[in-house]
Every structure is written in structure tokens, then in C-alpha cells.
Design a protein around this motif. Structure first.
Motif, short mmCIF file in Angstrom:
data_model
loop_
_atom_site.label_atom_id
_atom_site.label_comp_id
_atom_site.label_asym_id
_atom_site.label_seq_id
_atom_site.Cartn_x
_atom_site.Cartn_y
_atom_site.Cartn_z
N PRO A 171 -30.10 -9.48 13.05
CA PRO A 171 -29.82 -10.90 13.09
C PRO A 171 -29.67 -11.39 11.66
CG PRO A 171 -31.77 -10.38 14.36
CD PRO A 171 -31.41 -9.18 13.55
N PHE A 172 -29.02 -12.43 11.52
CA PHE A 172 -28.64 -13.09 10.28
C PHE A 172 -29.76 -13.24 9.29
CE2 PHE A 172 -26.42 -14.16 13.97
CZ PHE A 172 -27.37 -14.58 14.86
N GLY A 173 -29.69 -14.05 8.42
CA GLY A 173 -30.57 -14.28 7.31
C GLY A 173 -32.03 -13.91 7.28
N ASN A 174 -32.47 -12.90 7.95
CA ASN A 174 -33.86 -12.54 7.73
C ASN A 174 -34.03 -11.74 6.45
OD1 ASN A 174 -35.41 -13.79 9.73
ND2 ASN A 174 -34.49 -12.46 11.25
N THR A 175 -32.93 -11.53 5.77
CA THR A 175 -32.89 -10.91 4.43
C THR A 175 -33.85 -9.75 4.29
OG1 THR A 175 -34.44 -12.48 3.45
CG2 THR A 175 -32.15 -13.04 3.38
N HIS A 176 -34.33 -9.55 3.14
CA HIS A 176 -35.18 -8.40 2.95
C HIS A 176 -36.63 -8.77 3.19
CE1 HIS A 176 -37.24 -5.07 1.01
NE2 HIS A 176 -36.22 -4.41 1.45
N ASP A 200 -39.85 -10.29 12.42
CA ASP A 200 -39.06 -11.50 12.64
C ASP A 200 -37.78 -11.20 13.41
OD1 ASP A 200 -39.97 -13.24 9.55
OD2 ASP A 200 -40.77 -13.41 11.58
N ASP A 201 -37.20 -10.03 13.17
CA ASP A 201 -36.02 -9.63 13.93
C ASP A 201 -36.37 -9.49 15.41
OD1 ASP A 201 -34.87 -7.32 11.34
OD2 ASP A 201 -34.42 -9.44 11.64
N MET A 236 -33.42 -5.10 10.48
CA MET A 236 -32.28 -5.65 9.74
C MET A 236 -31.81 -4.66 8.70
SD MET A 236 -31.77 -7.92 6.66
CE MET A 236 -32.13 -6.88 5.28
N ASN A 288 -32.55 -11.82 -3.25
CA ASN A 288 -33.29 -12.07 -2.01
C ASN A 288 -32.95 -11.07 -0.93
OD1 ASN A 288 -34.64 -14.51 -2.77
ND2 ASN A 288 -32.67 -15.53 -2.62
N GLN A 311 -23.78 -10.11 5.95
CA GLN A 311 -24.36 -11.36 6.39
C GLN A 311 -23.46 -12.53 6.02
OE1 GLN A 311 -28.24 -10.29 4.56
NE2 GLN A 311 -29.13 -11.21 6.38
N PRO A 349 -28.45 -20.19 5.95
CA PRO A 349 -28.17 -18.95 6.67
C PRO A 349 -29.21 -17.86 6.45
CG PRO A 349 -26.18 -19.71 5.56
CD PRO A 349 -27.31 -20.54 5.04
N ALA A 350 -29.91 -17.93 5.33
CA ALA A 350 -30.78 -16.82 4.94
C ALA A 350 -32.25 -17.19 4.82
CB ALA A 350 -30.33 -16.26 3.58
#
Lengths: 381, 415
Positions: free
Chosen positions: A2-7, A54-55, B1, B81, B87, B176-177
Motif C-alpha cells: 500500500p501507498f505511503g507507508n514508506t520505510h 501498518d501494511d 511494503m 524517508n 509510489q 501520500p506518504a
């Protein structure tokens, strides 16, 4: 992904309290079980492919749920999700699957000979019979998390394996992005075509990314065996036909599935499966058999019975409208199927449907004649 | 992710690591190195060509600029980040676009996205902003409302006036992030600053999670309440995650200055009034913005801004000023004239229905606003709207009297 869960690591600079979702208005299994303390313990983890807590929970955070319907509220991004996030998923599974314990073992039985009866459901009442399940290919990430490259690889492998099917299972693949107008119309008329998910439960988990890339439908020439590629799971396998010959439907289902599994194995790939969870799928609600065996059956009198829901419950059956989940029954015709997925084998579940539907039709016939059904009331299965 | 680190480590090339910047990244890399040597299987990796999206049916700025070569170059990079190219472009992959409307097709997850993915973003910016070249040009910022000439419209025609923009808080990821904690931090920082506004700007914050039924109804009646985005352009970019956590609306007691928190941007700032006094609307806009900026600076924060791109916002279409200055204006005759569109074009104006973007005009009343965002200052754009709307009103008056109108010469873009 999924989108913006970044690192995940970047997120750890915030405290667990600061990141813990607000679940005060939520009514799903994830929200019931995920305490702040559990969130703190699990937030530093990720699966080898990088799927994070979170994902897993994003769909449950974004969809607070319904006061009457308990949704699951979490998904798996890969096979390892069920291990790494055991602390959350085991209780979710236990709650959703009627008390299935972390130590329980799930039995797989795809031998149609073990099914008793099922070839004689009265076609005046039972209009159609269908069995579906899902399969995931080991080593690939699941729809919420897979990259385009992975999804395409799943498609390629699946199409190659399915192309080797023969006899009454010989068929053809229609990629969603390449199909002609005529093919599309035919698939719609056959009720085979699946469309981009619109349910926020699915969208919020990232399953619809890159649509319609690497999605498609395969079906045999006879139109009785159908495989969906890369919709909510890697594969959804469906056997169906008009009328009440559930045993025939189930036999084709088992034969087809077994053949497909062999074809994958020949190419060096296995399905995701283990002794405890059975077949591993994206949504925890589909673990075990992933099986839904159902019929479209005319029960106008039964449905007006005060005890209809109670009877279904005792028979371990569930009703839906003829459009599938979350639709209404039309003309007294119901979709009746097994309520369970995990903790019972495929044969056991189809047996419940066969026996249960037979009884419901009996009851319907009695009610038609104005007779009582009291002595037919079933015990809790 | 899809962790940028596992991707890089799983490839034999180490080129990706050099492109990463920042200390937190190094720490993350080290943590993962340990993770890797523990012998756990890494994610299967595919070459860029296997991952490149199928954009053959697409019509958006991202699809126009994202060649396989650029994809290959950027697909292993990540911002500090951890925001990745996939993305950024997801919304454009998921929304092929419309044959007539060309959407942007990508978003920024943080300020660094505009640098790390510059090779894709620069041409997208150039296309969307009519040739503005971020590599060579500078964007002028000017919030001195006293420079505005005229700017009070004929109220027989102009029903309302409004100016909006967005501001992002430097150091926190974009919608978005952002994580839940970051989003809540944005809310905290902004609400705290807004509580310092005084006099005609004194106001109150209404959190979406906490507002009462009455407050909600009042905000709806005032046309202030914003709802969870339904547009797939926004939802596919992940902006609606965790709704309504961390979202809210602040407005002054006079209901002329309004701020949305954590909708499509960290903040959207709106100044509005009934009637035609655009000059006063803009004056309040500038004053309010500067005051908010001062208040966050007092607390050690600042807005995202740089010389080449101006104010940094989530969508590349809102870079520069992020400013849309507009009016609701009655133009029943002019709108039926076949030259209407050309007149608007030449005046660098755009029409929308009175419901906002993608709505239809009702009763000959149009929303008329500036087309441009980047390459001209706030003062210049508002002046353009003022001059343009005055011209439109003149045309309407002439048509009323049965006189003919002229299509004005196109005005210059980058001044």
C-alpha cells in the motif's frame, strides 16, 4: 505495498503511542485485538519482503466496519505475514474461524470419492451449483504487496500451467487488458468477467494497483471450470454448472485443482500451504480450504419461515443474494453455501452443503403442501 | 511494503546506495544488513524492464515523460524517508486519464521527491506549467497585497471572491506518504500556530474526529466542511489513509479565513467573501499567511519552499504559488458566445462550475480563476484575474446592450 507507508525504520523515530491508530469507532476483528501494547511489540517487525504491521492493518484502519457485520480488517502481503505477525493474526483467526486455535491442525481432503451423495439435488429447486477456492503461489508476494514484475510473473506461470490442461479441462486465457469487445461481451454474458474491485475493503489494502495489468480470466471450452488470475488472490478457481449435480461440480473441482497443482509443481512451484493454516490466501477469512460451495436454490416458503436463519446456522450454512456477497435474494432464490472455511476439510464442507440443501428442499416441499417441518428440524452441526 | 533497502541489497549492484541521502537512511541500511546476514530470504527481484508499467493507454503527464530508461534509472532510488518512484507514479498508473483532460499522474511523498526524482518531475513540471523549466528558471514569490490595482468588482455580476493556496511544513512527509504520527504532528503544529492569530483572524479549530453533530451541520451550511476524498486520483495516491485521523478545519470567527488541515496537502489556506472585493480578500490572504508563517517560525518550523519551485505541495500542478484566485460571476450572455473559451484562454483564465473542479455552471454563473500557478508571483496572478474578470464583465455589459465584443490579445506568460 500500500501507498505511503514508506520505510518502516523512518517511522520508528516516532513513539508507538504517536503512531497507534485511533480505533475507538471501529468494529472489525483487527480493531478488537490490536491493543496499543501489541502495536508497540509488532511495529518494529517486517516480513523478508518488507511487509509491515501498518501494511497488514491499513484496510482495517480505513474501514471502521459496520455495526452488524464484522469484517476481518487485515490482510497478508506474503506467506510470512502469518508468521511474523502471529501475535495479531492468531487471535483474529481464532475469532473469525469459530475458535480455531494456534495449535490446531487443518485437514485437506480433495478426494471427491469421499463425498456421499450430492448428485441428486432436485433441479426443480436447485438451479445451479458452484464450488470456488483460491490458491497462492509460494515465493511470490500477495496482491496487497506484489510489484508489477511479480504480478506479471504469477500471470505468466499460471497461463503456462493452465495451457497444459487437456480433455474437458482444455481452455483459453483472456487477459483483461488485451481482450476484444466481443470477448468481453461474451464473458459478461457468461457471468465470468470480473471487474476492478470497488469495495473500499479491497482498495484500501492496495489490491487494485496497476489495474488491469496482469489480470485475466481463464476458462475451459465447456465453460464449467474457470480461473481468475490476480484479482483478490493469485488464483481463484471455480467449478460450476446449471442444475443440482454438486458431486459432478466437486469432482471436476478436485480433479482440476489437483492437475493444476501438478502442473505448477512440474515447473518448480508449489502452492502456499501448511499444516496449521491449510491453503494460505490474502484474507485471513479464506484460510484453510478457502472453499465456498454453494447453490442457487428456490426457497420462497422457507425464506418466510421465522426459523430460517436459525436452521441455516444449525446447518453451518450461510445465505446470500444471487448477486453474491452483500446482495439481496431475488424471487425467493437464495445463494446457500458453507459458512466455514478453516478447520474442516473440503469434503466435509461440501458434505454439509449437500446434506443441508437436501434438507432445506425437503422442508420447502413440505411447506408448499402446507405441512409442518417441525420433525425435520436439524441438530447443531 | 517494497523496502528500498531490501531491493538495493538484493541486487548485485550497489549503485542505489550512493543515491540515498541522509543519516536515518544509513541507520536503516545497517539494520537491514544485519537482517540480511541472518540468512532470511530476500524479496525476489525483477529487472526494471519487468517492472515498467504498461502506459500505452495512458494520457497523463507522467506517462508522457516516463520512458523505460528514466524508469530504470530511478526505480531503485528512494528519498531519505524511503519514498520510491513506484509510489510517486502509482496514481498515474492506476488512472490512465481522459482523452481531453490531461492529469498530472504523479505526486510527491515529501520535499525530497522533487530532487531525487527530478529527472521525471522536471519534464512533468515543464509540460504542466507551460514550459516553466525548473532547471533554469526561478519562481517569484510576492505576497505584497498593496501592489494590487483596482480589484473591487461590480457586484451586479460578481457574487463572491476567493483566493486559496496550500502550504507544507518542512521536515514532515506529505499526505501520500506521511505516517499517522507525522500527520498528527502537522495537525498539532498548525493548530498551535493558528491559536496565536488575533483580531479579525481569531478563530477556532474543528477536528474531523471530534466535531459534534451541530458543528458538522454548521460547517456544511457554511460550505466549509471537506469530506474524505472520493476521486481515484487522490485515493490511489494514498492520501485518504487513516481518515479522518489528523484532519480538521480551522476558520476565523468572521468566516472569511479558513484552513483545511491534512486533506490533499498539509494545509490549504482560503480567504473568501461574498461580493466583489477581491482586493480585500487578497489582502487578508497575504496578511493571514504571513502571520501563520511567523507563528510557526516562532516554534522552530518553516514552510517548504525553494527558489526554483516556490512553495512545495503534494501535486506538481500546485507548485509555485499554489494559488487559485477566483470569483463566482454571472456571465449568461458571454458564456453562450462561441468566443468565450478563446477569450478565457487569452486572458489566462479558466472556467469551472460553481461546485468547483469538474462541476457544471448553474444559471450562467461561472467560477473564473487563474490558469497558472508557477512562474508568476501571487500578486501577478491575482492581478491577472482582476484584469481578466473586469474584461469579462465589460464584455457581458456590451452584449447586454447589443454591442459587439473583441477577443483580447493573448497575455504573456512568464513575466
Amino acid at each position: 505495498m500500500p501507498f505511503g507507508n514508506t520505510h518502516n525504520q523512518a517511522k520508528l523515530k516516532y513513539s508507538s503511542e504517536q503512531e497507534y491508530p485511533d480505533l475507538s469507532k471501529h468494529n472489525n476483528y483487527m480493531a478488537k485485538i490490536l491493543t496499543a501494547a501489541m502495536y508497540e511489540r509488532l511495529r518494529t517487525k517486517e516480513t523478508p519482503s518488507g511487509f509491515t504491521l501498518d501494511d497488514v492493518i491499513q484496510t482495517g484502519v480505513d474501514n471502521p466496519g459496520h455495526p452488524f457485520i464484522m469484517t476481518v480488517g487485515c490482510v497478508a502481503g506474503d506467506e510470512e505475514t502469518y508468521e511474523v505477525f502471529k501475535e495479531l493474526l492468531d487471535p483474529v483467526i481464532e475469532d473469525r474461524h469459530g475458535g480455531y486455535k494456534p495449535t490446531d491442525k487443518h485437514k485437506t481432503d480433495l478426494n471427491p470419492d469421499n463425498l456421499k451423495g450430492g448428485d441428486d439435488l432436485d433441479p426443480k429447486y436447485v438451479l445451479s451449483s458452484r464450488v470456488r477456492t483460491g490458491r497462492s503461489i509460494r515465493g511470490f508476494c500477495l496482491p496487497p504487496h506484489c510489484s508489477r514484475g511479480e504480478r506479471r510473473a504469477v500471470e505468466k506461470l499460471s497461463v503456462e500451467a493452465l495451457a497444459a490442461l487437456s480433455g474437458d479441462l482444455k481452455g483459453k486465457y483472456y487477459a483483461l487488458k488485451n481482450m476484444t469487445e466481443a470477448e468481453q461481451q461474451q464473458l459478461i454474458d457468461d457471468h465470468f468477467l470480473f471487474d476492478k474491485p470497488v469495495s473500499p475493503l479491497l482498495l484500501a489494502s492496495g489490491m487494485a494497483r496497476d489495474w488491469p495489468d496482469a489480470r485475466g480470466i481463464w476458462h475451459n471450452d465447456n465453460k464449467t471450470f474457470l480461473v481468475w488470475v490476480n484479482e483478490e488472490d493469485h488464483l481463484r478457481v471455480i467449478s460450476m454448472q446449471k442444475g443440482g449435480k454438486m458431486k459432478e461440480v466437486f469432482t471436476r473441482f478436485c480433479t482440476g485443482l489437483t492437475k493444476i497443482e501438478t502442473l505448477f509443481r512440474d515447473r518448480g512451484h508449489a502452492f502456499m500451504w501448511n499444516e496449521h493454516l491449510g491453503y494460505v490466501l490474502t484474507c485471513p477469512s479464506n484460510l484453510g480450504t478457502g472453499l465456498r460451495a454453494g447453490v442457487h436454490v428456490k426457497l420462497p416458503n422457507m425464506s418466510k419461515q421465522a426459523k430460517f436463519d436459525e436452521i441455516l446456522s444449525k446447518l453451518r450454512l450461510q445465505k446470500r443474494g444471487t448477486g453474491g456477497v452483500d446482495t439481496a435474494a431475488v424471487g425467493g432464490v437464495f445463494d446457500i453455501s458453507n459458512a466455514d472455511r478453516l478447520g474442516f476439510s473440503e469434503v466435509e464442507l461440501v458434505q454439509m452443503v449437500v446434506d443441508g440443501v437436501k434438507l432445506l428442499v425437503e422442508m420447502e416441499k413440505r411447506l408448499e403442501k402446507g405441512q409442518s417441518i417441525d420433525n425435520l428440524m436439524p441438530a447443531q452441526k | 511494503m517494497a523496502s528500498s533497502f531490501t531491493r538495493i541489497l538484493s541486487s548485485k549492484r550497489n549503485v542505489g546506495i550512493l543515491s540515498l541521502v541522509g543519516g536515518s537512511v544509513a541507520a536503516g541500511f545497517l539494520l537491514h544488513r544485519e537482517h540480511v546476514t541472518a540468512g532470511e530470504p530476500l524479496r525476489r527481484r525483477y529487472p526494471a524492464s519487468a517492472e515498467y508499467p504498461d502506459l500505452r493507454k495512458h494520457n497523463n503527464c507522467m506517462a508522457s515523460s516516463l520512458t523505460p530508461a528514466i524508469y530504470a534509472k530511478l526505480c531503485d532510488k528512494a528519498t531519505p524517508n524511503g519514498y520510491t518512484l513506484d509510489q510517486a507514479i502509482q496514481t498515474g498508473v492506476d488512472n490512465p486519464g481522459h482523452p481531453f483532460i490531461k492529469t498530472v499522474g504523479l505526486v510527491a511523498g515529501d520535499e525530497e521527491s522533487y530532487e531525487v526524482f527530478a529527472e521525471l518531475l522536471d519534464p512533468v513540471i515543464k509540460e504542466r506549467h507551460n514550459g516553466y523549466d525548473p532547471r533554469t528558471m526561478k519562481h517569484p514569490t510576492d505576497l505584497n497585497a498593496s501592489k494590487i490595482q483596482s480589484g473591487v468588482f461590480d457586484e451586479r455580476y460578481v457574487l463572491s471572491s476567493r483566493v486559496r493556496t496550500g502550504r507544507s511544513i518542512r521536515g514532515l512527509s506529505l499526505p501520500p506518504a506521511c505516517t499517522r504520527a507525522e500527520r498528527r504532528e502537522v495537525e498539532r503544529v498548525v493548530v498551535d500556530a493558528l491559536s496565536g492569530l488575533k483580531e479579525d483572524l481569531t478563530g477556532k479549530y474543528y477536528s474531523l474526529t471530534l466535531m459534534t453533530e451541530q458543528e458538522q451541520q454548521q460547517l456544511i451550511d457554511d460550505h466549509f466542511l471537506f469530506d474524505k476524498p472520493v476521486s481515484p486520483l487522490l485515493t490511489c495516491a494514498g492520501m485518504a489513509r487513516d481518515w479522518p485521523d489528523g484532519r480538521g478545519i480551522w476558520h476565523n470567527n468572521e468566516k472569511t479565513f479558513l484552513i483545511w488541515i491534512n486533506e490533499e496537502d498539509h494545509t490549504r489556506v482560503i480567504s473568501m467573501e461574498k461580493g466583489g472585493n477581491m482586493k480585500r480578500v487578497f489582502e487578508r490572504f497575504c496578511r493571514g499567511l504571513k502571520e501563520v508563517e511567523r507563528l510557526i517560525q516562532e516554534r522552530g518550523w518553516e514552510f517548504m519552499w525553494n527558489e526554483r519551485l516556490g512553495y512545495i505541495l503534494t501535486c506538481p500542478s500546485n507548485l509555485g504559488t499554489g494559488l487559485r484566485a477566483g470569483v463566482h460571476v454571472k456571465l449568461p450572455r458571454l458564456s453562450k458566445d462561441p468566443r468565450f473559451s478563446k477569450i478565457l484562454d487569452n486572458l489566462r483564465l479558466q472556467k469551472r462550475g460553481t461546485g468547483g473542479v469538474d462541476t457544471a455552471a448553474v444559471g450562467g454563473v461561472f467560477d473564473i480563476s487563474n490558469l497558472d500557478r508557477l512562474g508568476q508571483s501571487e500578486v501577478q496572478l491575482v492581478q491577472t484575474v482582476i484584469d481578466g474578470v473586469n474584461y469579462l464583465i465589460e464584455c457581458e455589459k456590451r452584449l447586454e446592450k447589443g454591442q459587439d465584443i473583441k477577443v483580447p490579445a493573448p497575455i504573456k506568460q512568464f513575466k
